[in-house]
Design a protein around this motif. Structure first.
Motif, PDB file in Angstrom:
ATOM      1  N   PRO A 154       2.840   6.825 -11.671  1.00 58.76           N
ATOM      2  CA  PRO A 154       2.904   5.609 -12.483  1.00 58.76           C
ATOM      3  C   PRO A 154       4.325   5.244 -12.901  1.00 58.76           C
ATOM      4  O   PRO A 154       4.599   4.086 -13.232  1.00 58.76           O
ATOM      5  CB  PRO A 154       2.020   5.930 -13.694  1.00 58.76           C
ATOM      6  N   LEU A 155       5.253   6.210 -12.866  1.00 59.57           N
ATOM      7  CA  LEU A 155       6.646   5.946 -13.245  1.00 59.57           C
ATOM      8  C   LEU A 155       7.499   5.446 -12.086  1.00 59.57           C
ATOM      9  O   LEU A 155       8.686   5.157 -12.271  1.00 59.57           O
ATOM     10  CB  LEU A 155       7.278   7.219 -13.805  1.00 59.57           C
ATOM     11  N   CYS A 156       6.897   5.325 -10.903  1.00 56.77           N
ATOM     12  CA  CYS A 156       7.669   5.017  -9.703  1.00 56.77           C
ATOM     13  C   CYS A 156       8.481   3.732  -9.852  1.00 56.77           C
ATOM     14  O   CYS A 156       9.685   3.712  -9.605  1.00 56.77           O
ATOM     15  CB  CYS A 156       6.716   4.918  -8.509  1.00 56.77           C
ATOM     16  N   ASP A 157       7.835   2.641 -10.245  1.00 61.08           N
ATOM     17  CA  ASP A 157       8.510   1.347 -10.233  1.00 61.08           C
ATOM     18  C   ASP A 157       9.610   1.265 -11.281  1.00 61.08           C
ATOM     19  O   ASP A 157      10.673   0.677 -11.036  1.00 61.08           O
ATOM     20  CB  ASP A 157       7.500   0.216 -10.429  1.00 61.08           C
ATOM     21  N   GLU A 158       9.389   1.844 -12.464  1.00 66.50           N
ATOM     22  CA  GLU A 158      10.430   1.774 -13.485  1.00 66.50           C
ATOM     23  C   GLU A 158      11.629   2.640 -13.100  1.00 66.50           C
ATOM     24  O   GLU A 158      12.778   2.297 -13.413  1.00 66.50           O
ATOM     25  CB  GLU A 158       9.896   2.145 -14.863  1.00 66.50           C
ATOM     26  N   GLY A 159      11.384   3.762 -12.391  1.00 73.16           N
ATOM     27  CA  GLY A 159      12.493   4.566 -11.903  1.00 73.16           C
ATOM     28  C   GLY A 159      13.291   3.830 -10.845  1.00 73.16           C
ATOM     29  O   GLY A 159      14.534   3.870 -10.839  1.00 73.16           O
ATOM     30  N   CYS A 160      12.576   3.149  -9.918  1.00 74.97           N
ATOM     31  CA  CYS A 160      13.271   2.353  -8.894  1.00 74.97           C
ATOM     32  C   CYS A 160      14.045   1.216  -9.526  1.00 74.97           C
ATOM     33  O   CYS A 160      15.183   0.930  -9.124  1.00 74.97           O
ATOM     34  CB  CYS A 160      12.259   1.809  -7.884  1.00 74.97           C
ATOM     35  N   ASP A 161      13.466   0.564 -10.527  1.00 71.78           N
ATOM     36  CA  ASP A 161      14.170  -0.518 -11.230  1.00 71.78           C
ATOM     37  C   ASP A 161      15.440   0.002 -11.886  1.00 71.78           C
ATOM     38  O   ASP A 161      16.475  -0.678 -11.891  1.00 71.78           O
ATOM     39  CB  ASP A 161      13.258  -1.131 -12.298  1.00 71.78           C
ATOM     40  N   TYR A 162      15.363   1.201 -12.458  1.00 67.31           N
ATOM     41  CA  TYR A 162      16.540   1.752 -13.126  1.00 67.31           C
ATOM     42  C   TYR A 162      17.649   2.018 -12.121  1.00 67.31           C
ATOM     43  O   TYR A 162      18.818   1.682 -12.374  1.00 67.31           O
ATOM     44  CB  TYR A 162      16.182   3.037 -13.870  1.00 67.31           C
TER      45      TYR A 162
ATOM     46  N   MET B 218       0.850  -1.193   0.000  1.00 65.67           N
ATOM     47  CA  MET B 218       0.000   0.000   0.000  1.00 65.67           C
ATOM     48  C   MET B 218       0.883   1.240   0.000  1.00 65.67           C
ATOM     49  O   MET B 218       1.883   1.306   0.716  1.00 65.67           O
ATOM     50  CB  MET B 218      -0.913  -0.010   1.227  1.00 65.67           C
ATOM     51  N   ALA B 219       0.502   2.222  -0.836  1.00 68.63           N
ATOM     52  CA  ALA B 219       1.285   3.450  -0.928  1.00 68.63           C
ATOM     53  C   ALA B 219       1.146   4.268   0.351  1.00 68.63           C
ATOM     54  O   ALA B 219       0.118   4.238   1.030  1.00 68.63           O
ATOM     55  CB  ALA B 219       0.818   4.273  -2.123  1.00 68.63           C
ATOM     56  N   ALA B 220       2.204   5.010   0.681  1.00 68.91           N
ATOM     57  CA  ALA B 220       2.142   5.926   1.814  1.00 68.91           C
ATOM     58  C   ALA B 220       1.116   7.016   1.528  1.00 68.91           C
ATOM     59  O   ALA B 220       0.824   7.323   0.369  1.00 68.91           O
ATOM     60  CB  ALA B 220       3.521   6.542   2.036  1.00 68.91           C
ATOM     61  N   PRO B 221       0.549   7.618   2.564  1.00 68.95           N
ATOM     62  CA  PRO B 221      -0.430   8.699   2.335  1.00 68.95           C
ATOM     63  C   PRO B 221       0.220   9.868   1.607  1.00 68.95           C
ATOM     64  O   PRO B 221       1.405  10.154   1.759  1.00 68.95           O
ATOM     65  CB  PRO B 221      -0.845   9.098   3.756  1.00 68.95           C
TER      66      PRO B 221
ATOM     67  N   GLY C   5       6.375   8.371  -4.644  1.00 66.68           N
ATOM     68  CA  GLY C   5       5.526   7.211  -4.432  1.00 66.68           C
ATOM     69  C   GLY C   5       4.243   7.196  -5.224  1.00 66.68           C
ATOM     70  O   GLY C   5       3.782   6.131  -5.641  1.00 66.68           O
ATOM     71  N   HIS C   6       3.622   8.360  -5.456  1.00 67.32           N
ATOM     72  CA  HIS C   6       2.322   8.419  -6.136  1.00 67.32           C
ATOM     73  C   HIS C   6       2.556   8.826  -7.596  1.00 67.32           C
ATOM     74  O   HIS C   6       2.327   9.960  -8.000  1.00 67.32           O
ATOM     75  CB  HIS C   6       1.406   9.407  -5.410  1.00 67.32           C
TER      76      HIS C   6
ATOM     77  N   VAL D 269      10.746   9.408  -2.287  1.00 60.58           N
ATOM     78  CA  VAL D 269       9.884  10.198  -1.409  1.00 60.58           C
ATOM     79  C   VAL D 269       8.476   9.647  -1.552  1.00 60.58           C
ATOM     80  O   VAL D 269       7.785   9.892  -2.548  1.00 60.58           O
ATOM     81  CB  VAL D 269       9.950  11.695  -1.756  1.00 60.58           C
ATOM     82  N   ALA D 270       8.040   8.881  -0.552  1.00 62.95           N
ATOM     83  CA  ALA D 270       6.827   8.077  -0.692  1.00 62.95           C
ATOM     84  C   ALA D 270       5.557   8.902  -0.782  1.00 62.95           C
ATOM     85  O   ALA D 270       4.591   8.500  -1.433  1.00 62.95           O
ATOM     86  CB  ALA D 270       6.730   7.093   0.479  1.00 62.95           C
ATOM     87  N   GLY D 271       5.516  10.071  -0.144  1.00 65.22           N
ATOM     88  CA  GLY D 271       4.266  10.807  -0.024  1.00 65.22           C
ATOM     89  C   GLY D 271       4.024  11.873  -1.078  1.00 65.22           C
ATOM     90  O   GLY D 271       3.031  12.605  -0.980  1.00 65.22           O
TER      91      GLY D 271
END
Length: 312
Positions: A255-263, A1-4, A252-253, A279-281
């Motif tokens: 749509p590009l979050c996961d591909e940036g983390c993967d990179y 679950m994403a951070a608030p 965190g919020h 920065v999750a929030g």
């Protein structure tokens, strides 16, 4: 679950709802561009003063703007960030990212050369990377006239600009561009296939959603065959090793979050020094919304510090 979401992001979303703004996927390119440009007056603080700005043009006609930081001397030879603005390769120009460019300039103590590359759909892939690469090569070849040090160059940008910077770092690694000291990737696009889980998590209620990213891709890279090209999807490059050290920001919020983390993870796995700040929030685009999303000012300062250290 994403951070608030941070309270400032909730304020932004309420402003968007109150304005009645349509989602990107419901708009044509021209009105969507005008809406994006108009947002700058509300979402960004007054631009900070710098020591000098100079409007320039590449031989091809592409406009650029050179910034020199407060406190720098006219004769001082400075390290330089060649900056590519965000906006999905469809939006953005020197004006929409003037505040961010000036802020990075002052925070880093470096010159910033911002590039007004051609936009899609009028100029689809690979026009943007061709223009950006021309600007980087020009900066190195004409360094003395620009007052910059060609041995202390960085590339960087936000969102689509982060995509161009990552591609340029690969080109420099392969000898197609001058050597670089840093790549500054601010919530970058790294994979045109858009198959990461975060694209499925963020489908509504944000300034950038998965549908919005498809809208941008349809204009910049409409041919699916191009999505596997590393010049469009740097995450799909055969090797990332040997590229310049990286500062990667993800939020965190987004749509590009996961591909940036993967990179960021893949750069580290392949031996590239990486500083990854997550920065999750916060949400995508925060750096150009910092009149409302105030923590973004701290993120710009941190990116500037990474530049200062990387180009020291």
């Amino acid at each position: 679950m994403a951070a608030p979401l941070h309270p400032d992001c909730l304020t932004l979303l309420e402003m968007i709802r109150a304005s009645g703004r349509q989602p990107l996927e419901a708009m044509e390119t021209g009105p969507a561009r005008a809406q994006y440009a108009a947002g700058r007056l509300v979402l960004q603080p007054p631009p900070p003063d710098v020591a000098e700005t100079r409007d320039l043009r590449l031989p091809s006609g592409i406009a650029m703007r050179l910034y020199r930081p407060q406190g720098s001397r006219a004769e001082e030879v400075l390290p330089c960030l060649v900056f590519a603005h965000g906006g999905g390769w469809v939006f953005g120009d020197l004006a929409t990212h003037d505040h961010l460019a000036r802020s990075l300039c002052n925070a880093s103590g470096c010159a910033v050369l911002a590039v007004d590359y051609r936009l899609a759909p009028e100029h689809p892939f690979p026009a943007a990377i061709d223009d950006y690469a021309e600007a980087i090569a020009h900066a190195a070849a004409h360094a003395s006239g620009l007052g910059i040090d060609p041995t202390r160059l960085a590339v960087g940008g936000d969102s689509a600009g982060g995509n161009l910077a990552a591609v340029a770092a690969l080109m420099a690694r392969d000898g197609r561009l001058p050597a670089l000291r840093l790549q500054l990737l601010l919530y970058p696009v790294t994979d045109m296939a858009q198959g990461h889980d975060s694209h499925a998590r963020f489908t509504s209620g944000l300034p950038l959603t998965a549908a919005g990213m498809r809208w941008f891709r349809d204009r910049y890279a409409p041919e699916p065959a191009s999505w596997a090209d590393w010049r469009a999807s740097p995450l799909r490059a055969a090797e990332l090793s040997g590229t310049a050290p990286a500062f990667v920001l993800t939020v965190g919020h987004d749509p590009l979050c996961d591909e940036g983390c993967d990179y960021a993870r893949r750069l580290e796995r392949e031996g590239v020094p990486v500083s990854h700040l997550h920065v999750a929030g916060l949400l995508h685009g925060a750096l150009t919304m910092c009149a409302v999303i105030r923590p973004a000012l701290d993120l710009i300062a941190m990116a500037g510090l990474a530049l200062r250290r990387g180009l020291a």
